[in-house]
Design an enzyme around this catalytic site. Structure first.
Site, short mmCIF file in Angstrom:
data_model
loop_
_atom_site.label_atom_id
_atom_site.label_comp_id
_atom_site.label_asym_id
_atom_site.label_seq_id
_atom_site.Cartn_x
_atom_site.Cartn_y
_atom_site.Cartn_z
CE LYS A 298 -4.43 1.10 0.65
NZ LYS A 298 -5.66 -0.07 0.23
CG ASN B 249 -15.30 3.68 -7.46
OD1 ASN B 249 -16.33 3.94 -8.23
ND2 ASN B 249 -14.42 2.98 -7.31
CB SER C 228 -6.64 -4.80 -9.23
OG SER C 228 -6.86 -3.63 -9.32
#
Ligand code: GLU
Length: 418
Positions: free
Chosen positions: A106, A221, A350
Protein backbone atom coordinates in the site's frame (compact mmCIF):
# COMPACT_ATOMS: atom_id res chain seq x y z
CA UNK A 1 -14.45 8.67 14.23
CA UNK A 2 -11.87 7.56 16.75
CA UNK A 3 -8.41 9.00 16.10
CA UNK A 4 -7.02 7.17 19.12
CA UNK A 5 -6.84 3.77 17.49
CA UNK A 6 -3.68 3.03 15.53
CA UNK A 7 -4.72 0.93 12.48
CA UNK A 8 -1.41 -0.99 12.53
CA UNK A 9 -2.18 -2.12 16.09
CA UNK A 10 -5.68 -3.10 14.91
CA UNK A 11 -4.17 -5.27 12.17
CA UNK A 12 -1.82 -6.95 14.63
CA UNK A 13 -4.62 -7.65 17.09
CA UNK A 14 -6.74 -9.18 14.30
CA UNK A 15 -3.81 -11.48 13.46
CA UNK A 16 -3.42 -12.42 17.15
CA UNK A 17 -7.13 -13.28 17.37
CA UNK A 18 -6.74 -15.74 14.50
CA UNK A 19 -3.39 -17.17 15.62
CA UNK A 20 -5.04 -19.26 18.34
CA UNK A 21 -6.84 -21.33 15.68
CA UNK A 22 -3.89 -21.76 13.33
CA UNK A 23 -1.38 -24.48 12.91
CA UNK A 24 1.39 -21.90 12.51
CA UNK A 25 4.33 -21.26 14.87
CA UNK A 26 4.61 -18.03 16.87
CA UNK A 27 7.83 -17.19 15.02
CA UNK A 28 6.04 -17.30 11.66
CA UNK A 29 3.09 -15.30 13.06
CA UNK A 30 5.55 -12.66 14.26
CA UNK A 31 6.93 -12.34 10.74
CA UNK A 32 3.43 -12.04 9.31
CA UNK A 33 2.64 -9.09 11.61
CA UNK A 34 5.23 -6.73 10.07
CA UNK A 35 5.89 -5.38 6.58
CA UNK A 36 8.94 -6.59 4.73
CA UNK A 37 9.96 -2.99 3.96
CA UNK A 38 8.59 0.56 3.92
CA UNK A 39 9.75 3.36 1.63
CA UNK A 40 9.41 6.86 3.06
CA UNK A 41 10.20 9.59 0.60
CA UNK A 42 9.97 13.36 0.24
CA UNK A 43 8.46 14.74 -2.95
CA UNK A 44 8.91 18.37 -3.96
CA UNK A 45 6.82 20.09 -6.61
CA UNK A 46 6.67 23.63 -7.96
CA UNK A 47 3.27 25.16 -7.20
CA UNK A 48 1.43 27.16 -9.87
CA UNK A 49 2.59 30.36 -8.13
CA UNK A 50 6.26 29.33 -8.43
CA UNK A 51 6.80 28.32 -4.75
CA UNK A 52 8.16 24.88 -3.92
CA UNK A 53 6.26 22.52 -1.64
CA UNK A 54 7.42 19.30 0.01
CA UNK A 55 5.22 16.25 0.67
CA UNK A 56 5.81 13.01 2.56
CA UNK A 57 4.92 9.76 0.81
CA UNK A 58 5.12 6.06 1.70
CA UNK A 59 5.01 2.64 0.06
CA UNK A 60 4.81 -0.39 2.32
CA UNK A 61 5.58 -3.82 0.86
CA UNK A 62 4.06 -6.06 3.47
CA UNK A 63 4.35 -9.56 2.08
CA UNK A 64 5.33 -11.08 -1.27
CA UNK A 65 5.21 -14.79 -0.43
CA UNK A 66 2.21 -15.44 -2.70
CA UNK A 67 3.12 -13.07 -5.55
CA UNK A 68 3.94 -9.45 -6.42
CA UNK A 69 3.01 -6.86 -3.77
CA UNK A 70 -0.41 -5.44 -4.62
CA UNK A 71 -2.40 -2.52 -3.30
CA UNK A 72 -3.52 1.02 -3.81
CA UNK A 73 -2.08 4.48 -3.34
CA UNK A 74 -4.15 7.02 -1.40
CA UNK A 75 -3.98 10.80 -1.24
CA UNK A 76 -5.21 12.05 2.13
CA UNK A 77 -4.07 14.47 4.85
CA UNK A 78 -4.30 11.67 7.45
CA UNK A 79 -1.95 9.28 5.63
CA UNK A 80 0.76 8.09 8.04
CA UNK A 81 3.45 5.46 8.11
CA UNK A 82 1.41 3.21 10.42
CA UNK A 83 -1.76 3.65 8.39
CA UNK A 84 0.03 2.59 5.21
CA UNK A 85 1.64 -0.36 7.02
CA UNK A 86 -1.77 -1.51 8.26
CA UNK A 87 -3.40 -1.12 4.86
CA UNK A 88 -0.58 -3.13 3.24
CA UNK A 89 -1.14 -5.93 5.75
CA UNK A 90 -4.87 -5.92 5.05
CA UNK A 91 -4.02 -6.24 1.34
CA UNK A 92 -1.86 -9.30 2.07
CA UNK A 93 -4.71 -11.11 3.79
CA UNK A 94 -7.24 -9.80 1.25
CA UNK A 95 -5.43 -11.32 -1.74
CA UNK A 96 -5.03 -14.53 0.31
CA UNK A 97 -8.71 -14.92 1.33
CA UNK A 98 -9.81 -14.54 -2.30
CA UNK A 99 -6.90 -16.80 -3.32
CA UNK A 100 -5.35 -14.75 -6.09
CA UNK A 101 -1.59 -15.05 -6.69
CA UNK A 102 -0.57 -11.67 -5.29
CA UNK A 103 0.96 -10.29 -2.11
CA UNK A 104 0.10 -7.12 -0.22
CA UNK A 105 1.34 -3.53 -0.41
CA UNK A 106 0.00 0.00 0.00
CA UNK A 107 1.13 3.56 -0.59
CA UNK A 108 0.04 7.05 0.20
CA UNK A 109 0.90 10.72 -0.01
CA UNK A 110 0.07 13.09 2.85
CA UNK A 111 -1.96 15.61 0.85
CA UNK A 112 -5.46 16.98 0.52
CA UNK A 113 -5.91 16.85 -3.26
CA UNK A 114 -8.75 19.42 -3.12
CA UNK A 115 -6.16 22.10 -2.36
CA UNK A 116 -4.16 21.56 -5.56
CA UNK A 117 -4.64 22.13 -9.28
CA UNK A 118 -4.63 19.28 -11.77
CA UNK A 119 -1.17 20.33 -13.03
CA UNK A 120 0.19 20.26 -9.45
CA UNK A 121 -1.34 16.82 -8.80
CA UNK A 122 0.18 15.52 -12.03
CA UNK A 123 3.64 16.73 -10.95
CA UNK A 124 3.16 15.19 -7.51
CA UNK A 125 2.01 11.86 -8.95
CA UNK A 126 4.82 11.68 -11.51
CA UNK A 127 7.34 12.58 -8.83
CA UNK A 128 6.05 9.69 -6.65
CA UNK A 129 6.14 7.36 -9.67
CA UNK A 130 9.83 8.28 -10.19
CA UNK A 131 10.59 7.35 -6.57
CA UNK A 132 8.59 4.12 -6.89
CA UNK A 133 10.13 3.10 -10.21
CA UNK A 134 12.89 0.83 -8.85
CA UNK A 135 10.40 -0.93 -6.56
CA UNK A 136 7.46 -1.50 -8.89
CA UNK A 137 6.94 -3.62 -12.02
CA UNK A 138 4.41 -6.19 -13.15
CA UNK A 139 6.36 -8.95 -11.36
CA UNK A 140 7.45 -6.86 -8.33
CA UNK A 141 4.84 -4.51 -6.97
CA UNK A 142 1.66 -3.39 -8.72
CA UNK A 143 -0.06 -0.27 -7.32
CA UNK A 144 -3.71 0.67 -7.88
CA UNK A 145 -6.22 3.38 -6.92
CA UNK A 146 -7.40 3.97 -3.36
CA UNK A 147 -8.96 6.92 -1.48
CA UNK A 148 -8.85 10.08 -3.67
CA UNK A 149 -6.98 8.46 -6.56
CA UNK A 150 -8.40 6.93 -9.73
CA UNK A 151 -7.82 6.31 -13.41
CA UNK A 152 -6.18 9.69 -13.98
CA UNK A 153 -3.43 9.07 -11.42
CA UNK A 154 -2.92 5.47 -12.57
CA UNK A 155 -2.51 6.61 -16.20
CA UNK A 156 0.15 9.15 -15.09
CA UNK A 157 2.04 6.53 -13.09
CA UNK A 158 1.98 4.06 -15.98
CA UNK A 159 3.19 6.73 -18.40
CA UNK A 160 6.02 7.87 -16.10
CA UNK A 161 7.19 4.30 -15.51
CA UNK A 162 7.01 3.31 -19.18
CA UNK A 163 8.78 6.49 -20.29
CA UNK A 164 11.69 6.04 -17.89
CA UNK A 165 11.96 2.31 -18.60
CA UNK A 166 11.54 2.82 -22.36
CA UNK A 167 9.03 0.00 -22.58
CA UNK A 168 5.31 -0.77 -22.59
CA UNK A 169 4.26 -2.53 -19.40
CA UNK A 170 0.60 -1.75 -18.64
CA UNK A 171 0.56 -4.43 -15.90
CA UNK A 172 2.83 -2.25 -13.74
CA UNK A 173 -0.33 -0.65 -12.34
CA UNK A 174 -4.06 -1.42 -12.33
CA UNK A 175 -7.20 0.69 -12.21
CA UNK A 176 -6.25 2.42 -15.45
CA UNK A 177 -8.74 3.92 -17.90
CA UNK A 178 -9.93 1.50 -20.59
CA UNK A 179 -7.91 3.12 -23.40
CA UNK A 180 -4.77 2.95 -21.26
CA UNK A 181 -5.13 -0.80 -20.66
CA UNK A 182 -7.78 -0.83 -17.93
CA UNK A 183 -10.34 -3.59 -17.44
CA UNK A 184 -14.07 -3.54 -17.91
CA UNK A 185 -15.80 -3.70 -14.54
CA UNK A 186 -12.85 -2.40 -12.47
CA UNK A 187 -14.52 0.85 -11.34
CA UNK A 188 -17.60 -1.00 -10.04
CA UNK A 189 -15.71 -3.98 -8.61
CA UNK A 190 -15.34 -2.89 -4.95
CA UNK A 191 -19.02 -2.02 -4.61
CA UNK A 192 -19.94 -5.21 -6.48
CA UNK A 193 -18.09 -7.54 -4.10
CA UNK A 194 -19.52 -5.66 -1.11
CA UNK A 195 -23.05 -6.52 -2.24
CA UNK A 196 -22.27 -10.06 -3.45
CA UNK A 197 -20.84 -10.78 0.01
CA UNK A 198 -23.91 -9.19 1.65
CA UNK A 199 -26.22 -11.31 -0.51
CA UNK A 200 -24.32 -14.47 0.50
CA UNK A 201 -24.48 -13.47 4.18
CA UNK A 202 -28.25 -12.86 4.01
CA UNK A 203 -28.66 -16.24 2.38
CA UNK A 204 -26.50 -17.90 5.05
CA UNK A 205 -28.50 -16.21 7.83
CA UNK A 206 -31.82 -17.03 6.12
CA UNK A 207 -32.67 -13.38 5.77
CA UNK A 208 -34.50 -11.87 2.83
CA UNK A 209 -32.59 -9.26 0.84
CA UNK A 210 -35.75 -8.26 -1.03
CA UNK A 211 -37.05 -5.18 0.79
CA UNK A 212 -34.20 -5.20 3.33
CA UNK A 213 -33.25 -1.71 4.52
CA UNK A 214 -29.73 -0.46 3.85
CA UNK A 215 -27.62 2.47 5.12
CA UNK A 216 -24.42 3.47 3.34
CA UNK A 217 -21.78 5.62 5.08
CA UNK A 218 -19.50 7.20 2.47
CA UNK A 219 -20.70 7.92 -1.06
CA UNK A 220 -17.45 7.67 -3.02
CA UNK A 221 -16.73 5.04 -5.64
CA UNK A 222 -17.24 2.02 -3.36
CA UNK A 223 -20.25 3.33 -1.41
CA UNK A 224 -22.37 4.69 -4.20
CA UNK A 225 -21.86 1.66 -6.47
CA UNK A 226 -22.77 -0.65 -3.56
CA UNK A 227 -25.94 1.43 -3.03
CA UNK A 228 -26.85 1.22 -6.72
CA UNK A 229 -26.25 -2.55 -6.97
CA UNK A 230 -28.03 -3.47 -3.73
CA UNK A 231 -31.02 -1.40 -4.90
CA UNK A 232 -30.97 -3.39 -8.16
CA UNK A 233 -31.04 -6.60 -6.07
CA UNK A 234 -34.33 -5.47 -4.50
CA UNK A 235 -33.13 -3.98 -1.22
CA UNK A 236 -34.19 -0.47 -0.13
CA UNK A 237 -31.49 2.15 0.42
CA UNK A 238 -32.86 4.41 3.17
CA UNK A 239 -29.77 6.42 4.16
CA UNK A 240 -26.43 7.57 2.81
CA UNK A 241 -23.77 10.01 3.91
CA UNK A 242 -20.51 11.64 2.92
CA UNK A 243 -18.09 13.88 4.82
CA UNK A 244 -20.62 16.76 4.79
CA UNK A 245 -23.52 14.80 6.33
CA UNK A 246 -26.28 12.33 5.55
CA UNK A 247 -29.70 11.90 3.96
CA UNK A 248 -32.64 9.68 4.94
CA UNK A 249 -35.91 8.47 3.49
CA UNK A 250 -37.84 5.70 5.26
CA UNK A 251 -39.35 4.54 1.92
CA UNK A 252 -35.99 4.49 0.19
CA UNK A 253 -34.55 6.72 -2.52
CA UNK A 254 -32.91 6.29 -5.90
CA UNK A 255 -29.15 5.87 -5.26
CA UNK A 256 -28.32 7.05 -8.79
CA UNK A 257 -30.28 10.30 -8.34
CA UNK A 258 -28.48 10.86 -5.00
CA UNK A 259 -25.15 10.40 -6.78
CA UNK A 260 -26.19 12.86 -9.51
CA UNK A 261 -27.01 15.36 -6.75
CA UNK A 262 -23.56 14.79 -5.23
CA UNK A 263 -21.88 15.27 -8.62
CA UNK A 264 -23.67 18.59 -9.05
CA UNK A 265 -23.28 20.00 -5.55
CA UNK A 266 -20.32 18.14 -4.03
CA UNK A 267 -22.43 16.29 -1.42
CA UNK A 268 -25.49 14.09 -0.95
CA UNK A 269 -26.71 16.70 1.56
CA UNK A 270 -29.68 18.65 0.23
CA UNK A 271 -30.88 15.78 -2.01
CA UNK A 272 -34.53 16.45 -2.85
CA UNK A 273 -35.82 12.99 -1.85
CA UNK A 274 -34.37 13.21 1.64
CA UNK A 275 -36.87 13.54 4.50
CA UNK A 276 -34.29 14.32 7.16
CA UNK A 277 -30.74 15.53 7.53
CA UNK A 278 -28.53 13.06 9.38
CA UNK A 279 -24.97 13.10 10.63
CA UNK A 280 -22.50 10.37 9.70
CA UNK A 281 -22.93 8.85 13.16
CA UNK A 282 -26.73 8.85 12.72
CA UNK A 283 -26.33 6.87 9.51
CA UNK A 284 -24.07 4.34 11.25
CA UNK A 285 -26.56 3.78 14.07
CA UNK A 286 -29.84 3.52 12.13
CA UNK A 287 -32.10 0.53 12.65
CA UNK A 288 -31.43 -1.21 9.31
CA UNK A 289 -30.95 -4.75 8.02
CA UNK A 290 -27.64 -3.95 6.32
CA UNK A 291 -25.03 -1.31 7.07
CA UNK A 292 -22.27 -0.57 4.57
CA UNK A 293 -19.43 1.55 5.99
CA UNK A 294 -17.65 2.83 2.87
CA UNK A 295 -15.46 5.68 4.09
CA UNK A 296 -12.25 5.49 6.15
CA UNK A 297 -10.87 3.31 8.94
CA UNK A 298 -12.05 3.65 12.56
CA UNK A 299 -15.51 4.95 11.56
CA UNK A 300 -17.09 2.84 14.33
CA UNK A 301 -15.41 2.74 17.74
CA UNK A 302 -16.64 0.85 20.81
CA UNK A 303 -18.95 3.68 21.97
CA UNK A 304 -20.63 4.01 18.60
CA UNK A 305 -20.82 0.21 18.25
CA UNK A 306 -23.08 0.16 21.33
CA UNK A 307 -25.58 2.18 19.29
CA UNK A 308 -25.25 0.24 16.02
CA UNK A 309 -28.62 -1.30 15.15
CA UNK A 310 -27.89 -3.27 11.96
CA UNK A 311 -28.13 -7.06 11.56
CA UNK A 312 -25.37 -7.37 8.96
CA UNK A 313 -22.40 -5.13 8.20
CA UNK A 314 -20.54 -5.41 4.89
CA UNK A 315 -17.28 -3.47 5.10
CA UNK A 316 -16.66 -1.63 1.83
CA UNK A 317 -13.99 0.51 3.54
CA UNK A 318 -10.73 -0.87 4.89
CA UNK A 319 -10.67 -1.11 8.68
CA UNK A 320 -13.94 0.74 9.47
CA UNK A 321 -14.38 -1.03 12.85
CA UNK A 322 -11.88 -0.75 15.67
CA UNK A 323 -11.07 -4.06 17.42
CA UNK A 324 -13.03 -2.85 20.47
CA UNK A 325 -16.03 -2.12 18.22
CA UNK A 326 -15.70 -5.60 16.77
CA UNK A 327 -15.96 -7.07 20.24
CA UNK A 328 -19.08 -5.05 21.09
CA UNK A 329 -20.77 -6.10 17.83
CA UNK A 330 -19.84 -9.72 18.42
CA UNK A 331 -21.71 -9.50 21.74
CA UNK A 332 -24.72 -8.07 19.91
CA UNK A 333 -24.72 -10.85 17.28
CA UNK A 334 -24.15 -8.51 14.37
CA UNK A 335 -22.78 -10.52 11.42
CA UNK A 336 -19.78 -8.54 10.13
CA UNK A 337 -18.46 -9.43 6.67
CA UNK A 338 -14.84 -8.33 7.02
CA UNK A 339 -13.25 -5.79 4.70
CA UNK A 340 -10.67 -8.26 3.42
CA UNK A 341 -13.49 -10.23 1.82
CA UNK A 342 -16.29 -7.67 1.34
CA UNK A 343 -14.20 -5.11 -0.55
CA UNK A 344 -11.87 -7.60 -2.25
CA UNK A 345 -13.66 -7.10 -5.58
CA UNK A 346 -11.38 -4.13 -6.28
CA UNK A 347 -8.16 -6.09 -6.08
CA UNK A 348 -9.75 -9.14 -7.71
CA UNK A 349 -10.64 -7.18 -10.84
CA UNK A 350 -7.20 -5.54 -10.61
CA UNK A 351 -5.86 -9.08 -10.83
CA UNK A 352 -8.01 -9.67 -13.94
CA UNK A 353 -6.70 -6.39 -15.38
CA UNK A 354 -3.09 -7.53 -14.75
CA UNK A 355 -3.80 -10.91 -16.39
CA UNK A 356 -5.34 -9.17 -19.43
CA UNK A 357 -2.39 -6.74 -19.63
CA UNK A 358 0.09 -9.59 -19.61
CA UNK A 359 -1.82 -11.51 -22.26
CA UNK A 360 -2.65 -8.36 -24.25
CA UNK A 361 -6.09 -9.90 -24.63
CA UNK A 362 -9.12 -8.17 -23.15
CA UNK A 363 -12.33 -9.59 -21.71
CA UNK A 364 -15.94 -8.46 -22.02
CA UNK A 365 -17.54 -7.00 -18.86
CA UNK A 366 -19.79 -10.04 -18.55
CA UNK A 367 -16.79 -12.35 -18.17
CA UNK A 368 -15.17 -10.04 -15.60
CA UNK A 369 -18.33 -9.98 -13.49
CA UNK A 370 -18.88 -13.73 -13.73
CA UNK A 371 -15.31 -14.55 -12.67
CA UNK A 372 -15.58 -12.00 -9.83
CA UNK A 373 -18.82 -13.59 -8.64
CA UNK A 374 -17.18 -17.04 -8.50
CA UNK A 375 -14.17 -15.78 -6.54
CA UNK A 376 -16.21 -13.87 -3.94
CA UNK A 377 -18.71 -16.72 -3.44
CA UNK A 378 -15.85 -19.25 -3.04
CA UNK A 379 -14.13 -16.98 -0.51
CA UNK A 380 -17.37 -16.55 1.44
CA UNK A 381 -17.85 -20.34 1.50
CA UNK A 382 -14.27 -20.83 2.78
CA UNK A 383 -14.96 -18.27 5.52
CA UNK A 384 -18.20 -19.99 6.58
CA UNK A 385 -16.56 -23.43 6.58
CA UNK A 386 -13.86 -22.20 8.99
CA UNK A 387 -16.35 -20.14 11.03
CA UNK A 388 -18.43 -23.26 11.67
CA UNK A 389 -15.54 -25.73 12.06
CA UNK A 390 -13.98 -23.69 14.88
CA UNK A 391 -17.33 -22.48 16.21
CA UNK A 392 -16.03 -18.91 15.96
CA UNK A 393 -17.96 -15.89 17.18
CA UNK A 394 -16.56 -13.48 14.64
CA UNK A 395 -16.48 -13.97 10.84
CA UNK A 396 -13.41 -11.69 10.70
CA UNK A 397 -11.40 -14.20 12.71
CA UNK A 398 -12.52 -16.95 10.32
CA UNK A 399 -11.32 -14.89 7.33
CA UNK A 400 -7.93 -14.34 8.96
CA UNK A 401 -7.58 -18.03 9.83
CA UNK A 402 -8.06 -18.96 6.17
CA UNK A 403 -5.88 -16.14 4.83
CA UNK A 404 -2.96 -16.39 7.28
CA UNK A 405 -2.75 -20.15 6.78
CA UNK A 406 -2.38 -19.63 3.01
CA UNK A 407 0.38 -17.03 3.42
CA UNK A 408 2.16 -19.09 6.07
CA UNK A 409 2.02 -22.20 3.84
CA UNK A 410 3.61 -20.30 0.94
CA UNK A 411 6.30 -18.95 3.29
CA UNK A 412 7.06 -22.34 4.78
CA UNK A 413 7.06 -24.11 1.41
CA UNK A 414 9.65 -21.63 0.15
CA UNK A 415 11.99 -22.25 3.08
CA UNK A 416 14.02 -19.43 4.58
CA UNK A 417 16.67 -17.27 2.96
CA UNK A 418 18.94 -15.47 5.41
N1 GLU B 1 -7.33 0.05 -3.02
C1 GLU B 1 -8.11 -1.13 -3.20
C2 GLU B 1 -8.12 -1.96 -1.93
O1 GLU B 1 -7.93 -1.46 -0.85
C3 GLU B 1 -7.70 -1.91 -4.45
C4 GLU B 1 -6.30 -2.42 -4.47
C5 GLU B 1 -5.88 -3.01 -5.80
O2 GLU B 1 -6.67 -3.05 -6.71
O3 GLU B 1 -4.71 -3.40 -5.88
O4 GLU B 1 -8.39 -3.14 -1.96
Amino acid sequence: MSDEVNPFESLQSQIDDAAAYLDVGDDVIERLKHPERVLETNLTIERDDGDLERFTAFRSQFNGDRGPYKGGIRYHPQVSRDEVKALSGWMTYKTAIVDIPLGGGKGGIVVDPDDYSEAELEQLTRSFAKELRPLIGEDRDVPAPDVNTGQREMNWIKDTYETIENTTEPGVITGKALDSGGSEGRVEATGRSTVIAAREAFDYLDKDLEGATVAVQGYGNAGWIAAKLIDEMGATVVAASDSSGGIYNADGFDPVAAKEHKNETGSVVGFEDSEAALTNDDVLTLDVDLLIPAALENAIDADLAEAVDADVISEAANGPLTPAADEVLEGKDVFVIPDILANAGGVTVSYFEWVQNRQRFYWAEERVNEELETIIVDAFDALVETYERHDLENPRTAAYVVAIQRVADAFEEAGSWP
